[in-house]
Write a protein that holds these residues in place. Sequence first.
Motif, PDB file in Angstrom:
ATOM      1  N   LEU A 571       0.817  -1.211  -0.106  1.00  0.00           N
ATOM      2  CA  LEU A 571       0.072   0.089  -0.022  1.00  0.00           C
ATOM      3  C   LEU A 571       0.747   1.281   0.018  1.00  0.00           C
ATOM      4  O   LEU A 571       1.731   1.417   0.832  1.00  0.00           O
ATOM      5  N   VAL A 572       0.724   2.048  -0.981  1.00  0.00           N
ATOM      6  CA  VAL A 572       1.168   3.214  -1.224  1.00  0.00           C
ATOM      7  C   VAL A 572       0.433   4.634  -0.799  1.00  0.00           C
ATOM      8  O   VAL A 572      -0.643   4.574  -1.538  1.00  0.00           O
ATOM      9  N   TYR A 573       0.589   5.496   0.165  1.00  0.00           N
ATOM     10  CA  TYR A 573      -0.262   6.729   0.164  1.00  0.00           C
ATOM     11  C   TYR A 573       0.572   7.853  -0.312  1.00  0.00           C
ATOM     12  O   TYR A 573       1.758   8.147  -0.090  1.00  0.00           O
ATOM     13  N   ILE A 574       0.050   8.395  -1.112  1.00  0.00           N
ATOM     14  CA  ILE A 574       0.262   9.707  -1.861  1.00  0.00           C
ATOM     15  C   ILE A 574      -0.726  10.796  -1.172  1.00  0.00           C
ATOM     16  O   ILE A 574      -1.890  10.641  -1.494  1.00  0.00           O
ATOM     17  N   GLU A 575      -0.226  11.784  -0.439  1.00  0.00           N
ATOM     18  CA  GLU A 575      -0.817  12.523   0.492  1.00  0.00           C
ATOM     19  C   GLU A 575      -0.310  13.845   0.872  1.00  0.00           C
ATOM     20  O   GLU A 575       0.713  14.045   0.673  1.00  0.00           O
ATOM     21  N   GLY A 576      -1.263  14.910   1.274  1.00  0.00           N
ATOM     22  CA  GLY A 576      -0.709  16.065   1.783  1.00  0.00           C
ATOM     23  C   GLY A 576      -0.790  16.295   3.080  1.00  0.00           C
ATOM     24  O   GLY A 576      -0.299  17.341   3.761  1.00  0.00           O
ATOM     25  N   ARG A 577      -1.647  15.499   3.960  1.00  0.00           N
ATOM     26  CA  ARG A 577      -1.572  15.411   5.301  1.00  0.00           C
ATOM     27  C   ARG A 577      -1.387  13.837   5.698  1.00  0.00           C
ATOM     28  O   ARG A 577      -1.672  13.058   4.758  1.00  0.00           O
ATOM     29  N   PRO A 578      -1.239  13.646   7.095  1.00  0.00           N
ATOM     30  CA  PRO A 578      -1.002  12.363   7.452  1.00  0.00           C
ATOM     31  C   PRO A 578      -2.587  11.750   7.823  1.00  0.00           C
ATOM     32  O   PRO A 578      -3.086  12.315   8.504  1.00  0.00           O
ATOM     33  N   LEU A 579      -2.896  10.833   6.815  1.00  0.00           N
ATOM     34  CA  LEU A 579      -4.273  10.506   6.555  1.00  0.00           C
ATOM     35  C   LEU A 579      -4.185   9.286   7.588  1.00  0.00           C
ATOM     36  O   LEU A 579      -3.247   8.491   7.965  1.00  0.00           O
ATOM     37  N   ASN A 580      -5.328   8.529   7.825  1.00  0.00           N
ATOM     38  CA  ASN A 580      -5.798   7.445   8.532  1.00  0.00           C
ATOM     39  C   ASN A 580      -5.201   6.372   8.087  1.00  0.00           C
ATOM     40  O   ASN A 580      -5.624   5.896   6.830  1.00  0.00           O
ATOM     41  N   MET A 581      -4.323   5.591   8.673  1.00  0.00           N
ATOM     42  CA  MET A 581      -3.682   4.358   8.199  1.00  0.00           C
ATOM     43  C   MET A 581      -3.715   3.243   9.047  1.00  0.00           C
ATOM     44  O   MET A 581      -3.023   2.262   9.223  1.00  0.00           O
ATOM     45  N   ASN A 582      -4.943   3.257  10.043  1.00  0.00           N
ATOM     46  CA  ASN A 582      -5.154   2.144  10.857  1.00  0.00           C
ATOM     47  C   ASN A 582      -5.506   0.955  10.097  1.00  0.00           C
ATOM     48  O   ASN A 582      -4.967  -0.103  10.498  1.00  0.00           O
ATOM     49  N   TRP A 583      -6.248   0.861   9.300  1.00  0.00           N
ATOM     50  CA  TRP A 583      -6.415  -0.299   8.389  1.00  0.00           C
ATOM     51  C   TRP A 583      -5.378  -0.633   7.745  1.00  0.00           C
ATOM     52  O   TRP A 583      -5.007  -2.298   7.771  1.00  0.00           O
ATOM     53  N   ALA A 584      -4.740   0.016   7.232  1.00  0.00           N
ATOM     54  CA  ALA A 584      -3.383  -0.282   6.733  1.00  0.00           C
ATOM     55  C   ALA A 584      -2.370  -0.930   7.420  1.00  0.00           C
ATOM     56  O   ALA A 584      -1.815  -1.956   6.972  1.00  0.00           O
ATOM     57  N   ASP A 585      -2.266  -0.234   8.591  1.00  0.00           N
ATOM     58  CA  ASP A 585      -1.233  -0.805   9.632  1.00  0.00           C
ATOM     59  C   ASP A 585      -1.377  -2.178  10.033  1.00  0.00           C
ATOM     60  O   ASP A 585      -0.590  -3.046  10.265  1.00  0.00           O
ATOM     61  N   GLU A 586      -2.871  -2.552  10.059  1.00  0.00           N
ATOM     62  CA  GLU A 586      -3.223  -3.957  10.606  1.00  0.00           C
ATOM     63  C   GLU A 586      -3.170  -4.885   9.406  1.00  0.00           C
ATOM     64  O   GLU A 586      -3.185  -5.925   9.552  1.00  0.00           O
ATOM     65  N   ASN A 587      -3.417  -4.554   7.818  1.00  0.00           N
ATOM     66  CA  ASN A 587      -3.850  -5.337   6.895  1.00  0.00           C
ATOM     67  C   ASN A 587      -2.901  -5.388   5.670  1.00  0.00           C
ATOM     68  O   ASN A 587      -2.503  -6.453   4.983  1.00  0.00           O
ATOM     69  N   ALA A 588      -1.960  -4.388   5.488  1.00  0.00           N
ATOM     70  CA  ALA A 588      -1.450  -4.196   4.563  1.00  0.00           C
ATOM     71  C   ALA A 588       0.089  -4.952   4.613  1.00  0.00           C
ATOM     72  O   ALA A 588       0.568  -5.121   5.950  1.00  0.00           O
ATOM     73  N   ASP A 589       0.599  -5.737   3.798  1.00  0.00           N
ATOM     74  CA  ASP A 589       2.042  -6.387   3.910  1.00  0.00           C
ATOM     75  C   ASP A 589       3.097  -5.405   3.874  1.00  0.00           C
ATOM     76  O   ASP A 589       4.141  -5.776   4.743  1.00  0.00           O
ATOM     77  N   ALA A 590       2.821  -4.404   3.328  1.00  0.00           N
ATOM     78  CA  ALA A 590       3.974  -3.308   3.107  1.00  0.00           C
ATOM     79  C   ALA A 590       3.214  -1.857   2.966  1.00  0.00           C
ATOM     80  O   ALA A 590       2.016  -1.907   2.510  1.00  0.00           O
ATOM     81  N   LEU A 591       3.679  -0.938   3.696  1.00  0.00           N
ATOM     82  CA  LEU A 591       2.969   0.268   3.550  1.00  0.00           C
ATOM     83  C   LEU A 591       4.086   1.414   3.467  1.00  0.00           C
ATOM     84  O   LEU A 591       5.162   1.291   4.314  1.00  0.00           O
ATOM     85  N   LEU A 592       3.919   2.535   2.462  1.00  0.00           N
ATOM     86  CA  LEU A 592       4.779   3.534   2.382  1.00  0.00           C
ATOM     87  C   LEU A 592       3.975   4.780   2.361  1.00  0.00           C
ATOM     88  O   LEU A 592       2.728   4.581   1.659  1.00  0.00           O
ATOM     89  N   THR A 593       4.521   5.965   2.840  1.00  0.00           N
ATOM     90  CA  THR A 593       4.219   7.383   2.371  1.00  0.00           C
ATOM     91  C   THR A 593       5.019   7.959   1.570  1.00  0.00           C
ATOM     92  O   THR A 593       6.078   7.896   1.810  1.00  0.00           O
ATOM     93  N   ALA A 594       4.397   8.667   0.232  1.00  0.00           N
ATOM     94  CA  ALA A 594       5.545   9.251  -0.510  1.00  0.00           C
ATOM     95  C   ALA A 594       5.065  10.605  -0.551  1.00  0.00           C
ATOM     96  O   ALA A 594       5.594  11.459  -1.440  1.00  0.00           O
ATOM     97  N   TRP A 595       3.946  11.207   0.505  1.00  0.00           N
ATOM     98  CA  TRP A 595       3.557  12.459   0.448  1.00  0.00           C
ATOM     99  C   TRP A 595       3.194  12.899  -1.032  1.00  0.00           C
ATOM    100  O   TRP A 595       2.393  11.927  -1.640  1.00  0.00           O
ATOM    101  N   TYR A 596       3.422  14.216  -1.444  1.00  0.00           N
ATOM    102  CA  TYR A 596       3.244  14.483  -2.825  1.00  0.00           C
ATOM    103  C   TYR A 596       4.787  14.751  -3.479  1.00  0.00           C
ATOM    104  O   TYR A 596       5.460  15.585  -3.161  1.00  0.00           O
ATOM    105  N   PRO A 597       4.993  13.544  -4.237  1.00  0.00           N
ATOM    106  CA  PRO A 597       6.261  13.309  -4.606  1.00  0.00           C
ATOM    107  C   PRO A 597       6.883  14.170  -5.828  1.00  0.00           C
ATOM    108  O   PRO A 597       8.178  13.797  -6.274  1.00  0.00           O
ATOM    109  N   GLY A 598       6.058  14.719  -6.409  1.00  0.00           N
ATOM    110  CA  GLY A 598       6.297  15.680  -7.590  1.00  0.00           C
ATOM    111  C   GLY A 598       6.625  14.989  -8.990  1.00  0.00           C
ATOM    112  O   GLY A 598       6.158  13.881  -8.966  1.00  0.00           O
ATOM    113  N   GLN A 599       7.162  15.556  -9.848  1.00  0.00           N
ATOM    114  CA  GLN A 599       7.285  14.975 -11.277  1.00  0.00           C
ATOM    115  C   GLN A 599       7.894  13.687 -11.338  1.00  0.00           C
ATOM    116  O   GLN A 599       7.457  12.827 -12.266  1.00  0.00           O
TER     117      GLN A 599
END
Length: 778
Positions: A571-599
């Motif tokens: 699971l990859v989050y592309i986001e502008g603020r820290p969004l709810n990751m509770n389900w992801a933390d419990e269920n994803a095998d891997a989790l990353l946040t890339a914020w808004y990573p640009g071009q």
Amino acid sequence: MKYTLLLLCIALSMGPTYSQPKYKNPKLSVEERTQDLVSRMTLEEKVGQLLCPLGWEMYEKQGNKVTQSKKFENIVKERQIGMLWATFRADPWTQKTLENGLNPTLAAEAGNALQKYIIENTRLGIPIFLAEECPHGHMAIGTTVFPTAIGQAATWNPELLTKMSSTIAQEARLQGSHIGYGPVLDLAREPRWSRTEETYGEDPILIARMGEAFVKGFGSGDLTKENSLISTLKHFVAYGVPEGGHNGNPNSVGMRDLRENYLPPFQAAVKAGALSVMTAYNSIDGIPCTSYEYLLKDVLRKEWGFNGFTVSDLGSIEGLKGSHHVVENIQDAAILSANAGLDVDLGGNAFFLLIDAVKNNKIKESVINEAVSHVLRLKFAMGLFENPYVDVKQVAKNVRNQEHIDLARKVAQESVTLLKNDDNILPLNKDIKKIAIIGPNADNIYNQLGDYTAPQERDNIKTVLDGIKSKLSTAQIEYVKGTAIRDTTNLEIQQAVAAAKNADVAIIVVGGSSARDFKTKYIDTGAAVASKDNISDMESGEGYDRASLDLMGKQLDLLKAVKATGTPIILVYIEGRPLNMNWADENADALLTAWYPGQEGGNAIADILFGDYTPAGRLPISVPRSVGQLPVYYNQRNPKSHDYVEMTQAPLYPFGFGLSYTSFEYNNLVIRKVNNTRYTAEFTITNTGNFDGDEVAQLYIRDEVASTVRPVKQLKHFSRINLKKGESKTVSFELSENDFTIIDQQMKRIVEPGKFKIMIGSSSEDIKLEDVINIETI
């Protein structure tokens, strides 16, 4: 006749009687030239220099030719303006597109045309300042788009930020800009607030270091340097903690908190060379920042020695009447803010009324003289009177060139933060048989660019799907969007399920968006208006405050449906603020946040997914479990928070956290005393894993007993270090008097004797080494 000839001979022998004005003599000092020019100006000309109207209507484009517009000619004649803002800006608010906006070469031609007209068609020929938005790239068509500030902060790499901002400055100056709005130094402790993405997070030390680095890249205030850009710091001050998370709302930050947490990043950036400061929309304890004399005069100028100019945020002077209701009319608002120490009116409509105010003895002309001097000094220092034009031939090869694109990828790589990696599912093997790529942010260019981004050519932007396609064959990939960020129609959840069932792994890219579109409504300041009748992807960015941090639309339904297939989920989050990751933390095998990573975000994310780059991003802001925990920043004052009935008080992921594909050991902490308030903390880090990679070492301090309440811990130093597998390096942090100071009950900054715990680790909660030092009587 003879007498006349004699006089003529004498006159000729003495040389020409005409001498150019002092302000046009480059051999004189900036101060001499400024004083001379101000002495020659009419009141109308002085006030005109303080006006900064909106710039995108000031040019006309016909094919490949661009000239000044009639509107520009009229406003120069009527108001004798000294600045323009966002001349090269393109976005749905300005209604400038790839078709009717300016590419970099045309932008340079437009800037030259505006400059030429104002110099040749005004009495004194004062060049115009062009100010542009530059927080993560120059906000113009065809420029390099870097990760937004929250992603920049996740690199924990000030040196890299200096390279980035230097590139931004070069691209902006080549097009004729002189002022770059950025960095944003707001302390973000309210993630519901729409502008969290523009900040460097929740910690004053991290913000200060990143802000200093950004300003250095703009030239450190040395305007004689090639490609130097005047840095405008935003937003002065305490803008990032509005009540209820509502953009521009008031707050009640106390004076000690203001001086310990909110002001230091600005002070550091001013010391680094920032020459412009923008006031914030909010009020502090009942005083609007745009008319807060104590901040603008006593702190900024008297205490810090700031010698640049201050500028309102767009419409914030008018806001003294319309929002804060502290004056009856706009002229009174202009008088109040000018007397408080505000120099320039962004928008240019309020300060125009100062002409009448001076003539009617409502404000002293000396106030205008001081403000205009602050502006003109910088025009002289930048050399605009001698060199007002740019070389159009240099633009195409130096804006968004390959070197700049590579740097955008590097910043994005360093910003991506790995939060979970069960059973080391990452990195993936490129020989994998089938991958399902799913989600609303997997192949949406504008959803990964963030707010304050101009339209860009599709080929210039690399999405996650693009990045993965560059590493695998077409036969290995199946892409399904699944759902949008907010819209609940046109769902493809069943198609996503089918793709996941067919795949060895599912990469799902979800999150948020600050992508503006031409259907969204905007208020006069450019902030978007949230509307239930207009469902775009936009759920972040200026004006889009949230009541919750949950994934919007049907994104969670999509995640649950794919999870039910039994296929492993990355699971990859592309986001502008820290969004709810509770389900992801419990269920994803891997989790990353890339914020808004640009071009180059898609390429950077793919590099990490497939092991071509080892992740080392660290969280610059805590990820809460619930909005009910807010505020949840790590360095809260004592006492330490206790658990709720429903849940722990701890965030889901703490400040400074981030995983790697390799592992690191910390050993051999030695703290050496240099003198009573100076120490050296030295330790060893070893890469004990199987990958080369970066570690971000972080040093925190806890003041065990103090006369005023202190944070439970406070970041003081950090360093991003590259280590080959098996390699060890010695890291050293220098602790100085400033690291131990507090503001006492008399509001004096002092060091008190006593014990301080020194904690070193890889996050605010993962402390590897610690020791106690004792500072004796000062």
